[in-house]
Design a protein around this motif. Structure first.
Motif, short mmCIF file in Angstrom:
data_model
loop_
_atom_site.label_atom_id
_atom_site.label_comp_id
_atom_site.label_asym_id
_atom_site.label_seq_id
_atom_site.Cartn_x
_atom_site.Cartn_y
_atom_site.Cartn_z
N TYR A 135 90.94 90.23 35.52
CA TYR A 135 90.46 89.82 34.37
C TYR A 135 91.17 90.41 33.19
O TYR A 135 91.84 90.41 32.56
CB TYR A 135 88.94 90.38 34.18
CG TYR A 135 88.12 89.26 34.65
CD1 TYR A 135 88.24 88.24 34.15
CD2 TYR A 135 88.20 89.01 36.23
CE1 TYR A 135 87.66 87.13 34.48
CE2 TYR A 135 86.72 88.19 36.26
CZ TYR A 135 87.16 87.45 35.56
OH TYR A 135 86.42 85.29 36.10
N VAL A 148 94.54 89.13 32.63
CA VAL A 148 94.59 88.00 32.26
C VAL A 148 93.82 88.50 30.30
O VAL A 148 94.30 88.19 29.29
CB VAL A 148 93.23 87.15 32.50
CG1 VAL A 148 92.61 86.44 31.25
CG2 VAL A 148 93.53 86.69 33.71
N ALA A 149 93.33 89.64 30.68
CA ALA A 149 93.19 90.04 29.03
C ALA A 149 94.22 90.80 28.42
O ALA A 149 94.52 90.39 27.02
CB ALA A 149 92.07 91.02 29.22
N GLU A 151 87.89 88.91 22.85
CA GLU A 151 88.24 88.73 23.80
C GLU A 151 88.89 89.26 25.00
O GLU A 151 88.79 89.44 26.31
CB GLU A 151 89.26 86.93 23.54
CG GLU A 151 88.89 86.05 22.87
CD GLU A 151 89.90 85.15 22.46
OE1 GLU A 151 91.44 85.73 22.82
OE2 GLU A 151 89.35 83.99 23.32
N TYR A 168 86.81 90.18 28.55
CA TYR A 168 87.84 90.25 29.41
C TYR A 168 87.31 91.31 30.67
O TYR A 168 87.48 91.13 31.97
CB TYR A 168 89.03 89.85 29.57
CG TYR A 168 88.95 88.45 29.71
CD1 TYR A 168 89.03 86.98 29.97
CD2 TYR A 168 90.04 87.30 28.97
CE1 TYR A 168 89.42 86.11 30.51
CE2 TYR A 168 90.09 86.20 28.07
CZ TYR A 168 90.32 85.21 29.04
OH TYR A 168 90.61 83.39 28.94
#
Length: 187
Positions: free
Chosen positions: A126, A129-130, A139, A143
């Motif tokens: 995560y 991805v962030a 966002e 994440y």
């Protein structure tokens, strides 16, 4: 008789503390003396008491009293008891069941470790991805928050599996020790 008691004391001293050994030695000394007073021959008396049996019975008794506070103590105690079981031919079927039971407990322990590391992998994912997506601050925070929540949940599940495996191991150990104590007539 003194030589036999001395040999027994030396043999038991290798595995038990002095107080426990002294109790056993005085117990057998008293029994042998009582039987000698009743006219039995020393050779006949000593033939009935096998040091290996005394040691094994004492080991079962002492292992059942042992406080197990850490996972290392638990594994040590479990393995010592397993070796006691396989040392007696009649107990080999019980030793097999005991071994299989603890393999299952060990699998629970491994599962707890795997779940914990999957929680770490989730938070790393995560976070990756962030920061790899060109997204807004909200966002990125979302994440990371989801990653932390997933890791926390998986860590709690991992802890539960760990505690469950430790509790089941202690319970199984007590069941098997009590079974052997009952079978052998050990108190």
């Amino acid at each position: 008789m003194e030589k036999w008691l001395k040999t027994l004391e030396q043999r038991l001293s290798k595995k038990f503390n002095k107080t426990e050994v002294d109790e056993v030695i005085s117990y057998y000394e008293e029994i042998i003396n009582d039987r000698l007073e009743h006219g039995e021959a020393i050779e006949d008396i000593l033939k009935q008491y096998h040091m290996a049996t005394i040691e094994r019975d004492m080991m079962v008794s002492e292992l059942s009293k042992r406080e197990v506070n850490s996972i290392q103590d638990l594994f040590k105690t479990v393995f010592q008891f397993f070796f006691i079981l396989i040392a007696t031919p009649l107990w080999i079927p019980i030793a097999v069941i005991y071994f299989v039971s603890f393999v299952i407990v060990f699998v629970f322990f491994i599962v707890s470790i795997a779940i914990f590391f999957s929680g770490l992998a989730a938070i790393i994912y995560y976070i990756a991805v962030a920061f790899t997506d060109m997204t807004s601050f909200l966002e990125v925070t979302g994440y990371i928050g989801v990653g932390l929540i997933v890791m926390s949940i998986l860590s709690l599940i991992s802890l539960w599996f760990y505690k469950a495996s430790q509790g089941v191991a202690k319970g199984l150990f007590k069941v098997f020790v009590n079974l052997i104590k009952k079978y052998r007539g050990v108190k």
